[in-house]
Motif scaffolding. Structure first.
Motif, short mmCIF file in Angstrom:
data_model
loop_
_atom_site.label_atom_id
_atom_site.label_comp_id
_atom_site.label_asym_id
_atom_site.label_seq_id
_atom_site.Cartn_x
_atom_site.Cartn_y
_atom_site.Cartn_z
N LYS A 22 25.92 52.05 -1.55
CA LYS A 22 27.35 52.15 -1.78
C LYS A 22 28.02 51.05 -0.97
CE LYS A 22 27.58 56.94 -3.05
NZ LYS A 22 28.32 58.18 -3.00
N THR A 24 31.70 48.77 0.10
CA THR A 24 33.13 48.92 0.29
C THR A 24 33.83 48.54 -1.02
OG1 THR A 24 33.28 46.67 1.15
CG2 THR A 24 33.11 48.44 2.77
N MET A 78 28.01 50.16 2.94
CA MET A 78 28.47 51.38 3.62
C MET A 78 27.35 52.40 3.75
SD MET A 78 32.28 51.86 2.01
CE MET A 78 32.18 53.57 2.24
N LEU A 79 26.48 52.48 2.73
CA LEU A 79 25.45 53.51 2.72
C LEU A 79 24.22 52.98 2.00
CD1 LEU A 79 25.53 57.13 2.45
CD2 LEU A 79 24.74 56.13 0.35
#
Length: 99
Positions: A22, A24, A78-79
């Motif tokens: 994931k 931004t 982000m992930l």
């Protein structure tokens, strides 16, 4: 004390395995992790992007777009999660209609 920066994540165990990333801004891609560096720049092969709902940009749809070989910039990541062993479940907190 070492002056060399090291990442918090140990991504070596995910090399050549499927990962979901994931980014931004809400973009979400999956692909095979081919490489990474200490800044968390990721190289994904056979990458597929999940397109967002035009009415609600926070939701992804079932529509996908093939990207191929991509580089995800570390500042945008982000992930990172493995795709193996994860399944989507129904939301247990949604109230049924008529309740």
């Amino acid at each position: 004390m070492s002056s060399r920066k090291e990442t918090v994540l140990d991504l070596a165990k995910f090399i050549d395995k499927g990962v979901q990333v994931k980014l931004t801004g809400g973009r979400q891609v999956t692909g095979a992790l081919k490489g990474y560096d200490q800044l968390l720049n990721l190289v994904l092969d056979e990458a597929i992007e999940f397109l967002r709902d035009p009415d609600d940009p926070l939701k992804t749809t079932d529509q996908t777009r093939y990207l191929g070989l991509i580089i995800c910039r570390g500042t945008a990541v982000m992930l990172v999660s493995p795709t193996d062993g994860t399944d989507e479940i129904a939301n247990p907190f949604v109230q049924p209609d008529g309740a």
